[in-house]
Design a protein around this motif. Structure first.
Motif, short mmCIF file in Angstrom:
data_model
loop_
_atom_site.label_atom_id
_atom_site.label_comp_id
_atom_site.label_asym_id
_atom_site.label_seq_id
_atom_site.Cartn_x
_atom_site.Cartn_y
_atom_site.Cartn_z
N SER A 99 0.82 -1.21 0.00
CA SER A 99 0.00 0.00 0.00
C SER A 99 0.86 1.26 0.00
CB SER A 99 -0.91 0.01 1.23
OG SER A 99 -1.84 -1.05 1.17
N PHE A 134 -15.55 2.53 8.17
CA PHE A 134 -14.32 2.28 7.41
C PHE A 134 -13.92 0.84 7.67
CE2 PHE A 134 -9.66 2.22 7.11
CZ PHE A 134 -9.48 2.74 5.83
N GLY A 136 -12.12 -3.08 6.04
CA GLY A 136 -11.19 -3.65 5.08
C GLY A 136 -10.44 -4.82 5.66
N LEU A 237 -5.88 9.02 4.11
CA LEU A 237 -6.88 8.67 3.10
C LEU A 237 -7.85 9.84 2.94
CD1 LEU A 237 -7.49 5.02 4.30
CD2 LEU A 237 -6.12 5.76 2.34
N GLU A 256 -3.92 6.83 -5.26
CA GLU A 256 -4.25 5.56 -4.59
C GLU A 256 -4.86 5.76 -3.20
OE1 GLU A 256 -0.57 5.05 -7.17
OE2 GLU A 256 -1.29 6.50 -5.69
N LEU A 257 -4.82 6.98 -2.68
CA LEU A 257 -5.27 7.25 -1.32
C LEU A 257 -6.63 7.94 -1.28
CD1 LEU A 257 -1.89 8.53 0.18
CD2 LEU A 257 -2.75 6.19 0.06
N LEU A 259 -10.57 7.89 -1.29
CA LEU A 259 -11.71 7.03 -1.01
C LEU A 259 -12.95 7.52 -1.76
CD1 LEU A 259 -11.32 6.83 2.88
CD2 LEU A 259 -10.47 5.17 1.20
N VAL A 272 -17.11 2.70 3.47
CA VAL A 272 -16.10 2.50 2.43
C VAL A 272 -15.23 1.32 2.82
CG1 VAL A 272 -14.42 4.08 3.49
CG2 VAL A 272 -14.36 3.69 1.02
N THR A 273 -14.78 0.58 1.83
CA THR A 273 -13.88 -0.55 2.05
C THR A 273 -12.51 -0.22 1.47
OG1 THR A 273 -15.69 -2.16 1.98
CG2 THR A 273 -13.46 -3.00 1.61
N TYR A 274 -11.47 -0.41 2.27
CA TYR A 274 -10.11 -0.10 1.83
C TYR A 274 -9.17 -1.11 2.49
CZ TYR A 274 -6.05 2.75 0.49
OH TYR A 274 -4.88 3.19 -0.05
N ASP A 275 -8.44 -1.85 1.68
CA ASP A 275 -7.53 -2.87 2.19
C ASP A 275 -6.10 -2.34 2.26
OD1 ASP A 275 -9.71 -4.57 2.20
OD2 ASP A 275 -9.19 -5.51 0.28
#
Length: 283
Positions: A99, A134, A136, A237, A256-257, A259, A272-275
């Motif tokens: 990441s 939030f 992930g 993010l 990439e950051l 959302l 929101v989903t963020y891995d």
């Protein structure tokens, strides 16, 4: 914003300086050769600016007065984190496969309260703002879920204020460390933060005014993610379409950051989903 919630540059600068002094830092020895190289090149770059722009004594004296003021205001952490840190982060993490990271900023506080894999960050009973889920998973670069990974989050409130850096906020307001479950999953209930101006009543504000810049940072969540045997990732993010995502004063936004929250399935606020993907520790 009421007078009772105002965060002054002097107060937040003093808090940031104190926090930095208390922070555990690497004290690894740096060779004289390395110090000489870096210091010489920085000083030479300043010399070049003076020559190219024909800097006057009046401008030189204004710079000296401003540098003294930054120290007196305790704003060196703010100045360095806003205008310098993003390049240090870029260089330090240029070889990561996982990441993306970005700057830590001056308002981090370690040892926030620990919570289970699904948790609500500490907040006031009447915390203003839009609820946000939030969620992930934390994985290694090979896809292995990282059980028990720590997802440490902190962010400003709906007024753009950080706990421990502004008056009248509970100590750990909107700060916490969530421990992921056996599959590396986490669910954090919080509120969406607001964009905010960095303090403008101190020396950093004087620079901004003199240069005609704006002082705004886009709304963002701060996150540190860690797991044994893997490199810590520090990131922020942002929110798609948010104010100042395109012109962040700290230049910390990366594509990439960003959302893109959607209405929550619960009917309350957004989700929101963020891995997070962590690199192995270098050996």
């Amino acid at each position: 914003m009421t007078d009772t919630t105002q965060a002054t540059a002097a107060a937040s600068g003093a808090s940031a300086t104190e926090a930095f002094r208390a922070k555990q830092r690497s004290e690894a020895a740096v060779s004289q050769e390395r110090v000489s190289t870096l210091a010489t090149e920085v000083i030479t770059a300043v010399h070049d600016v003076i020559r190219r722009h024909k800097v006057t004594y009046a401008e030189y004296d204004a710079l000296k007065a401003w540098l003294i003021g930054v120290g007196q205001d305790g704003e060196w952490p703010l100045f360095l984190d806003v205008w310098i840190e993003h390049v240090v982060e870029e260089v330090a993490n240029e070889n990561r496969q996982g990441s993306k990271g970005t700057i830590e900023g001056p308002y981090y506080v370690p040892e926030s309260p620990r919570h289970e894999a699904e948790a609500t960050l500490p907040m006031r009973a009447d915390e203003p703002g839009t609820p946000l889920l939030f969620q992930g998973q934390v994985r290694a670069v090979d896809g292995t879920p990282l059980a028990g990974a720590h997802v440490e989050m902190w962010h400003a409130d709906d007024d753009g204020l950080y706990s421990q850096y502004a008056p009248n906020l509970p100590k750990w307001n909107l700060r916490g460390t969530v421990v992921a479950d056996a599959q590396g999953n986490f669910r954090i209930h919080t509120i969406q933060p607001a964009p905010y101006q960095i303090p403008t009543d101190g020396s950093c504000g004087k620079l901004i005014a003199a240069a005609g810049w704006h002082a705004w940072r886009p709304a963002h969540l701060h996150v540190k993610v860690s797991a044994p045997g893997h490199q810590l990732i520090t990131t922020q993010l942002y929110f798609q379409g948010g104010s100042h995502v395109e012109d962040d004063i700290a230049q910390a936004v990366k594509p990439e950051l960003i959302l893109d929250p959607k209405p929550a399935t619960s009917g309350k606020g957004n989700e929101v989903t963020y891995d997070f993907v962590l690199d192995p520790v270098e050996v």
